[in-house]
Design a protein around this motif. Structure first.
Motif, mmCIF file in Angstrom:
data_model
loop_
_atom_site.group_PDB
_atom_site.id
_atom_site.type_symbol
_atom_site.label_atom_id
_atom_site.label_comp_id
_atom_site.label_asym_id
_atom_site.label_seq_id
_atom_site.Cartn_x
_atom_site.Cartn_y
_atom_site.Cartn_z
ATOM 1 N N GLY A 73 33.311 -79.978 90.996
ATOM 2 C CA GLY A 73 32.016 -80.424 90.509
ATOM 3 C C GLY A 73 31.208 -81.188 91.533
ATOM 4 O O GLY A 73 30.005 -81.406 91.345
ATOM 5 N N CYS A 74 31.821 -81.622 92.623
ATOM 6 C CA CYS A 74 31.094 -82.292 93.698
ATOM 7 C C CYS A 74 30.303 -81.304 94.548
ATOM 8 O O CYS A 74 29.477 -81.707 95.363
ATOM 9 N N GLU A 75 30.578 -80.023 94.384
ATOM 10 C CA GLU A 75 29.875 -78.997 95.142
ATOM 11 C C GLU A 75 28.822 -78.334 94.259
ATOM 12 O O GLU A 75 28.938 -78.328 93.029
ATOM 13 N N ASN A 76 27.814 -77.769 94.875
ATOM 14 C CA ASN A 76 26.768 -77.082 94.116
ATOM 15 C C ASN A 76 27.383 -75.962 93.288
ATOM 16 O O ASN A 76 28.114 -75.111 93.805
ATOM 17 N N GLY A 77 27.088 -75.976 91.997
ATOM 18 C CA GLY A 77 27.614 -74.950 91.113
ATOM 19 C C GLY A 77 29.035 -75.192 90.659
ATOM 20 O O GLY A 77 29.601 -74.367 89.940
ATOM 21 N N GLY A 78 29.615 -76.314 91.050
ATOM 22 C CA GLY A 78 30.986 -76.621 90.658
ATOM 23 C C GLY A 78 31.109 -76.934 89.181
ATOM 24 O O GLY A 78 30.184 -77.487 88.579
ATOM 25 N N GLN A 79 32.247 -76.592 88.601
ATOM 26 C CA GLN A 79 32.457 -76.782 87.162
ATOM 27 C C GLN A 79 33.645 -77.679 86.841
ATOM 28 O O GLN A 79 33.887 -77.969 85.664
#
Length: 233
Positions: A69-75
């Motif tokens: 979730g710390c990355e773009n698009g992370g879930q």
């Protein structure tokens, strides 16, 4: 004359964590960045499963390979259940990002460490933590204790997951400064936030001695991660 141990005492002793390594000295800091822990990826260590990650709504994810979730698009995010709690006045359980001297993730992911605080208002108290993350910016024998409101540090997924301010709650490093600020936290994070000011007495990065121990089942039940060859107690 020594009296024989009663069955109750024998049973209690059998449930105490077993020491695995020699005692060493270390340091602590605090953080809560809401990111998926480094030990949440398969192949990091010889374990039953990677640590549990959660979705944006704090529900456990079945997909262990979900993007951070710390990355773009992370879930995938840190689960609220990985907050610390008091066992009694002198013992607490929790989770931490670590970096240990002469070691690596294969040795410390999902391992548990019993720390005895040697400075500050918690001097003499003990805490057992399970390693859920690795701190790339940490020093040697360094435990970054996970506690809501402890500061996001290098990364911030709390804004995406919980609607925290852009730099997280409070200062980027160190977090909030008063217990009353916990009142504005999401309900699932309030108790862990308040723990810092209650049991932990708002200690500011106390020093510790530490040793590896078998994990308490109360910790592995929350992460779902057990090191191969260990039986939680």
């Amino acid at each position: 004359m020594l009296l024989p141990l009663t069955p109750l005492i024998v049973a209690t002793l059998a449930l105490l964590p077993t020491t695995i390594s020699a005692q060493k000295s270390g340091k602590t800091t605090r953080y809560w960045d809401c990111c998926k822990g480094s030990c949440g990826w398969a192949g990091k260590a010889s374990v039953s499963n990677p640590i549990q990650s959660c979705d944006k709504a704090d529900n456990p994810l079945a997909n262990m390979g979900a993007k951070n979730g710390c990355e773009n698009g992370g879930q995938a995010y840190m689960c609220s259940g990985q907050s610390p709690w008091a066992v009694d006045d002198n013992l607490a359980y929790g989770f931490a990002a670590v970096k240990l001297a002469n070691s690596n993730e294969a040795a410390w992911c999902c391992a548990c460490y019993k720390m005895t605080f040697t400075s500050g208002p918690v001097k003499g108290k003990q805490m057992i933590v399970q390693t859920t993350n690795t701190g790339g910016d940490l020093g040697q024998n360094h435990f970054d204790l996970a506690m809501p409101g402890g500061g996001v540090g290098l990364f911030n997924a709390c804004t995406n997951q919980w609607g925290a301010p852009a730099s997280g709650w409070g200062k980027q490093y160190g977090g909030i400064s008063s217990r009353s600020e916990c009142d504005a936290f999401p309900q699932k994070l309030k108790a862990g936030c308040q723990w810092r000011f209650d049991w932990f007495k708002n200690a500011d990065n106390p020093d510790v001695t530490f040793e590896e121990v078998t994990c308490p089942k109360a910790l592995t039940d929350k992460t779902g991660c057990v090191r191969n060859g260990q039986t939680p107690v």
